[in-house]
Design an enzyme around this catalytic site. Structure first.
Site, PDB file in Angstrom:
ATOM      1  CG  PHE A  67      -6.993   5.598  -9.515  1.00  0.00           C
ATOM      2  CD1 PHE A  67      -6.873   6.974  -9.595  1.00  0.00           C
ATOM      3  CD2 PHE A  67      -8.240   5.027  -9.726  1.00  0.00           C
ATOM      4  CE1 PHE A  67      -7.966   7.780  -9.868  1.00  0.00           C
ATOM      5  CE2 PHE A  67      -9.349   5.821 -10.007  1.00  0.00           C
ATOM      6  CZ  PHE A  67      -9.200   7.197 -10.076  1.00  0.00           C
ATOM      7  CE1 TYR A  96      -3.557  -2.585   0.375  1.00  0.00           C
ATOM      8  CE2 TYR A  96      -2.562  -3.161   2.476  1.00  0.00           C
ATOM      9  CZ  TYR A  96      -3.452  -3.425   1.464  1.00  0.00           C
ATOM     10  OH  TYR A  96      -4.243  -4.530   1.527  1.00  0.00           O
ATOM     11  CB  CYS A 110     -12.872  -3.945   2.898  1.00  0.00           C
ATOM     12  SG  CYS A 110     -13.503  -5.603   2.637  1.00  0.00           S
TER      13      CYS A 110
END
Ligand SMILES: NC(=O)c1ccc[n+]([C@@H]2O[C@H](COP(=O)([O-])OP(=O)(O)OC[C@H]3O[C@@H](n4cnc5c(N)ncnc54)[C@H](O)[C@@H]3O)[C@@H](O)[C@H]2O)c1
Length: 438
Positions: free
Chosen positions: A262, A257, A268
């Site tokens: 984008f 991460y 979630c």
């Protein structure tokens, strides 16, 4: 090596002591006579664990001298580490007064120097300062050329006050931003023995890394503290929670991460963040940093929209619609928001997404598509070549190998490709390539 150090605060004084300990001859320079007197007397100008003994030892070793004279320090040494303060100005900008004055002084000192010199900027500097500001000052004042008569480079400092000698000896890594080999080679002689990786990069990237690291540290502290405030309200032990959060080295304490790309979306993250914000609201817990996450994510989508709008193109092809590569899940996909924006602006839109196509054919996910995005579903086309052929601008939100190959085969020179996924083979594309923020 013969090294001069400008600015004998925390960074400069610790560097001076450690370099002299490692056998280098060091000339310390500061505008503060009191600091020079302390060092000359074998005493430390900063309160740091281990510095009292280390300063006494290196002073006795005879490798340290001090001066207020910039000319003398540049003349007597082959390399200068520049560690003067760069505090905040009242408006939040970086106050570079000391650095600009010093750049002029070392430039003047270089007029008389007949052998090359390396200037290593170690103070934290906003990106672009070394190349756009300091280097031109040194060239103008000295009448000499970067890369010929002297070199500049930027080496961010990662030591922390309180443990600075230990951090000097065991940094997370050594980073040297340079536009030539020579300065990096010299710095390897000084720091190459340290037990860490040695990376070279552009000067601007090295300047930016320092800010990025400090901001990331501030973000981590704030995240842990916000989590603790919410835990307190929920009667949960925050230490237990954060300990377990940190034990996940796969997704949490890892590079996962942390690659530019984008906006996030899916079934979630958006809903769980919203639920967290609601929990905090009904318990009067203020979580400003986490509240800003969704706002920032929306800004990222708006950034992509702006890049399309500014192109002036009205025939848009989207490659990818689900929230990430390898899934057919359209719930809260930021690509759906993009598609809705283009439809709302009356643009011609065709969409290719092999996963979504497959699921609508087989019926999986069909109910969601029919109920929530029927206006988008009817724009899907299962032939990527047709979608490419009919578009002036392609928004690429899928990065798998087959998509890359199709783009390379079919994109024409007159088309624009807006890349949201950091396409690996982009050099082979014939169209006008535009990265989302790269
Ligand atoms: N303190 C830290 O833990 C740390 C860690 C990493 C990076 N940095 C960065 O390193 C830089 C130095 O930080 P610091 O905490 O050592 O600063 P500091 O304020 O403790 O020391 C700066 C020194 O520079 C001297 N100085 C000012 N103008 C000068 C000039 N023209 N010639 C010679 N000396 C001059 C000052 O008298 C002072 O002694 C800053 O850019 C800071 O952001 C600091």
């Amino acid at each position: 090596m013969q090294v001069s150090i400008f600015g004998l605060g925390y960074v400069g004084a610790v560097s001076l002591a450690c370099l002299a300990r490692d056998g280098h001859r060091v000339v310390g320079v500061d505008v503060d006579q009191a600091k020079l007197d302390l060092i000359a007397a074998g005493r430390t100008p900063v309160v740091e664990e281990g510095m009292v003994q280390l300063m006494a030892d290196v002073a006795a070793g005879g490798l340290v001298s001090v001066t207020r004279e910039t000319r003398q320090a540049v003349k007597e040494t082959e390399m200068s580490l520049i560690c003067v303060g760069t505090p905040s100005a009242a408006n939040g900008s970086q106050d570079q007064t000391a650095m600009l004055g010093l750049a002029r002084d070392v430039g003047i000192a270089m007029r008389e120097k007949t052998v090359p010199h390396v200037f290593v900027f170690r103070s934290t500097l906003v990106p672009g300062t070394v190349e756009d500001v300091l280097l031109p000052i040194i060239e103008a004042e000295s009448g000499k050329k970067d890369g010929v008569d002297f070199h500049v480079c930027f080496q961010p400092e990662f030591l922390r006050e309180g443990s600075s000698i230990r951090d000097y000896d065991k940094p997370p890594y050594t980073i040297v931003g340079a536009n030539a080999e020579a300065p990096a080679t010299k710095l390897r002689e000084l720091f190459g023995h340290l037990p860490c990786e040695f990376y070279t990069t552009s000067i601007r990237a090295a300047e930016m890394v320092k800010y990025c690291c400090n901001n990331f540290h501030a973000l981590k502290i704030t995240f842990a503290n916000e989590t603790a405030r919410l835990c307190e309200a929920l009667e949960v032990d925050p230490f237990e929670v954060m300990d377990l959060v940190c034990k996940d080295r796969q997704l949490n304490i890892s590079s996962a991460y942390l690659k530019p790309g984008f906006a996030y979306g899916g079934s979630c993250l958006p809903k769980d963040l919203r639920a967290t914000m609601y929990l905090a609201k009904i318990r009067d817990v203020d979580l400003p940093m986490q509240a800003a996450i969704a706002v920032s994510n929306r800004s990222h989508i708006d950034h992509a929209i702006a890049k399309v709008m500014v192109s002036g193109k009205r025939k848009i092809g989207m490659i990818g619609l689900s929230f990430k590569t390898g899934t057919d899940d359209l719930r809260e996909s930021p690509l759906v928001l993009l598609a809705e924006h283009f439809v709302g602006k009356g643009m011609q839109l065709r969409i290719y997404d092999p996963e979504v196509q497959l699921s609508s054919l087989l019926g999986a996910n069909r109910q969601y598509i029919e109920r929530h995005v029927p206006h988008i579903a009817k724009l899907l086309d299962n032939n990527i070549a047709t979608v490419i052929a009919e578009s002036e601008l392609l928004v690429v939100g899928l990065g798998d190998r087959r998509v890359c190959a199709a783009l390379i085969d079919h994109v024409r020179a007159d088309q624009v490709v807006l890349d949201l996924v950091n396409l690996s083979d982009r050099d082979e594309l014939r169209g006008h390539y535009v990265g989302l923020c790269w």
